[in-house]
Scaffold this motif. Structure first.
Motif, PDB file in Angstrom:
ATOM      1  N   HIS A 107       0.906  -1.268  -0.056  1.00  0.00           N
ATOM      2  CA  HIS A 107      -0.109  -0.077  -0.048  1.00  0.00           C
ATOM      3  C   HIS A 107       0.936   1.489   0.090  1.00  0.00           C
ATOM      4  O   HIS A 107       1.165   1.717   1.027  1.00  0.00           O
ATOM      5  CB  HIS A 107      -0.748  -0.130   1.110  1.00  0.00           C
ATOM      6  N   THR A 138       0.491   1.604  -5.358  1.00  0.00           N
ATOM      7  CA  THR A 138      -1.307   1.503  -5.466  1.00  0.00           C
ATOM      8  C   THR A 138      -1.627   3.006  -5.367  1.00  0.00           C
ATOM      9  O   THR A 138      -2.381   3.568  -4.315  1.00  0.00           O
ATOM     10  CB  THR A 138      -1.595   0.993  -4.032  1.00  0.00           C
ATOM     11  N   GLU A 174      -5.027   1.573  -5.817  1.00  0.00           N
ATOM     12  CA  GLU A 174      -6.181   1.368  -4.581  1.00  0.00           C
ATOM     13  C   GLU A 174      -7.498   1.605  -4.881  1.00  0.00           C
ATOM     14  O   GLU A 174      -7.977   2.450  -5.496  1.00  0.00           O
ATOM     15  CB  GLU A 174      -5.860   2.402  -3.458  1.00  0.00           C
ATOM     16  N   THR A 184      -6.544  -2.394  -1.768  1.00  0.00           N
ATOM     17  CA  THR A 184      -5.350  -2.962  -2.837  1.00  0.00           C
ATOM     18  C   THR A 184      -5.678  -3.999  -3.791  1.00  0.00           C
ATOM     19  O   THR A 184      -6.085  -4.853  -3.516  1.00  0.00           O
ATOM     20  CB  THR A 184      -4.051  -3.388  -2.257  1.00  0.00           C
ATOM     21  N   PHE A 186      -3.777  -5.801  -7.028  1.00  0.00           N
ATOM     22  CA  PHE A 186      -2.422  -6.017  -7.826  1.00  0.00           C
ATOM     23  C   PHE A 186      -2.615  -7.151  -8.688  1.00  0.00           C
ATOM     24  O   PHE A 186      -3.003  -8.029  -8.409  1.00  0.00           O
ATOM     25  CB  PHE A 186      -1.273  -5.675  -6.901  1.00  0.00           C
TER      26      PHE A 186
END
Length: 587
Positions: A107, A138, A174, A184, A186
């Motif tokens: 983060h 993020t 984010e 988060t 990813f």
């Protein structure tokens, strides 16, 4: 402070405005692990049997179906798929020349966030210097980021990867979760990382789609977003995709049934939440800090908040989110269902305490919305003591047991629950093994499930390496106590109440005084003969600050303290937490 664990759902629930269980494709029972191993058709309710038959007919393909079917049972704990019941070793996966754990931060914000300022390389260099092996960029989801930010940050991420080849640098974002908080998201690097993130943000971001307020429709959009990420893995667009909810208790808008809906939508993707938020410097007292609240947790209920959360839930406890810090609370209620749900700790770095840089002249909201970023930061000529963040790795760390040093391996380790977290470099290493009593070379570690015949005696072996060097505040922390938390596993209460956030059978069952120990040591606890499923997890502390837990001394006599507003020095109140290990008797 209330010590009553019960809560009443007899009143309308403003966070949904409708029946809270209306979550298409998010049936919880298809992923229930515990008390059900192995599970025959005769053990299932008609609804569960219908769900299983649907999965069979579909070939158990995609989303939660694949995760549920992989083990040939209803459970989703990865270790349950292994015939031996888990990894047959005495320690987590080892990485040559290191501790076997990869420390990271999922983060982190940069100049591509409207409220941040640093370059990607700034954040990555600092993270690497402070000991991180992996990190995730993020930047905030939103109209500008969805339009151009996802594209613009990618060359910077790739440049940082080339300049820091020993650091794993993920691109993520984010997510403004529809009807809820932030999270988060990813994916593994590759030719589709930008395309997948950009399409996800445009189609499922709450801000982009005007879906931030609480409603059943917005909750369904969040569930659909999780499922869509799983579909991208199924279609091989990306190898891995993960979602972890950020600062979940901060505004009280992540209701228990929403968290369960995300998890059950695709347990390969929705894997956990921040056990401890970032912004840990925010509690530093006036004179050398912002004199605010740790994590910037100082809020109160709003119209979108879940009404049964108490006032204390809007504060951190020993720097940790109330959902995690409360023994017998929301995190434990999820674990007591027998389903994996991991915790993390990270920086949420935007603008860092004691830094000497600032945004360049000409920075404005208008300029950011036009360009999708701020210019590179410049020297400010003064120290910023009003910022509430630390650099990545400076204070908070998430340690992941990975089979090797690689992007997919880190994500798989997080999904597997091989995770422990700490603040202030309280300890160098934590190893946990649960095994049949006296059976060296057998057992499971964090995130795993030990399956043994009913009546088998089992034990827990913990090996801890205390801090061997000063942390970034220039003192060597002392681990003075380790606590063992144990909880019974029974999925039935959560089936009846998707907004359950208590686990009355969970409590601290052992405390070890570890003060004065400076070298690697071992703790052993006899867990008795296995008759019913249960889980165990650990936490440790420097012992400087404690108070009776939220649910009373019988549950937690010496838990973390609720952090006082304006005067909560994070360096004097350090904790570590581990993910659980489950134990399940076979029939």
């Amino acid at each position: 402070m209330s010590n009553q664990p019960g809560h009443d759902h007899g009143h309308p629930h403003p966070h949904t405005h409708d029946h809270p269980h209306e979550h298409p494709h998010a049936e919880p029972d298809a992923t229930t692990l515990a008390a059900l191993a192995p599970v025959t058709d005769g053990d299932l309710t008609p609804a569960e049997l219908s769900r299983r038959n649907l999965l069979r007919a579909a070939g158990v393909a995609g989303g939660a179906a694949a995760a549920a079917g992989a083990a040939g049972m209803l459970g989703v704990t990865p270790a349950m798929a292994e015939p031996s019941g888990g990894r047959p070793t005495d320690a987590p996966p080892q990485r040559p020349g290191a501790t076997g754990w990869l420390a990271g931060d999922h983060h982190i914000h940069t100049q591509y966030s409207s409220d941040a300022q640093y370059t990607v390389l700034d954040q990555a260099q600092h993270g690497a210097a402070y000991g991180l092996d992996w990190l995730v960029i993020t930047d905030h989801g939103g109209a500008t980021h969805a339009r151009i930010g996802v594209d613009l940050v990618n060359p910077d991420v790739r440049d940082a990867r080339s300049k820091l080849p020993d650091t794993l640098i993920f691109q993520g974002l984010e997510w403004n979760i529809p009807s809820a908080e932030h999270g988060t998201v990813f994916v593994t690097p590759g030719r589709n990382e930008v395309a997948v993130l950009k399409q996800f943000e445009n189609d499922y971001d709450g801000s982009v789609n005007n879906a931030s307020s609480s409603s059943p429709a917005n909750e369904r959009l969040a569930v659909a977003g999780v499922q869509w990420l799983g579909q991208q893995m199924d279609r091989k667009r990306v190898a891995e995709a993960l979602f972890l909810a950020n600062h979940p208790a901060r505004n009280g808008i992540d209701s228990p049934h929403e968290i369960r809906a995300w998890r059950d939508a695709d347990p390969r993707v929705a894997v956990g939440f921040e056990g401890a938020p970032g912004h840990q410097a925010a509690g530093l007292p006036e004179g050398y800090g912002p004199a605010s609240n740790r994590g910037y947790y100082g809020n109160s209920p709003n119209p979108n908040s879940f009404p049964d959360y108490p006032a204390e839930s809007y504060r951190t406890w020993g720097g940790f989110d109330w959902f995690t810090a409360t023994v017998g609370g929301l995190w434990d209620s999820l674990l007591a269902e027998g389903k994996p749900w991991t915790i993390s700790a990270n920086s949420d770095s935007h603008v860092n305490w004691s830094d000497t840089s600032r945004r360049p002249d000409g920075s404005s909201a208008e300029q950011f919305n036009r360009d999708g970023r701020y210019g590179d930061p410049v020297y400010a000529g003064q120290i910023n003591l009003g910022a509430g963040d630390f650099w990545p790795g400076f204070y908070s760390r998430t340690h992941v047991g990975a089979a090797k040093r690689g992007y997919a391996a880190v994500m798989q380790g997080i999904r597997a629950g091989a995770v422990w977290v700490d603040h202030g470099q309280l300890v160098d290493q934590v190893e946990v093994l649960v095994r049949p009593k006296g059976r060296r070379g057998q057992g499971v570690t964090l995130g795993g499930t030990l399956q043994v015949k009913r009546g088998t005696p089992v034990e827990m072996v913990v090996r801890i390496t205390p801090a061997q060097r000063p942390n970034w505040a220039q003192f060597t922390p002392s681990l003075n106590r380790v606590d063992l938390v144990r909880g019974a596993v029974d999925p039935r209460p959560a089936r009846a109440d998707r907004d359950l956030f208590t686990a009355p059978d969970t409590r601290v069952v052992s405390r070890w005084d570890t003060s004065g120990r400076t070298q690697r040591f071992e703790l052993t606890r006899d867990l008795g003969r296995v008759e019913d499923p249960f889980y165990v997890r650990l936490r440790g502390t420097d012992g400087n600050v404690s108070q009776e837990g939220y649910y009373g001394a019988d549950v937690d006599a010496q838990g973390p303290r609720i952090d006082p507003a304006g005067d909560a020095d994070p360096w004097t109140d350090l904790w570590f937490y581990t993910n659980p290990v489950w134990v399940v008797p076979t029939r």
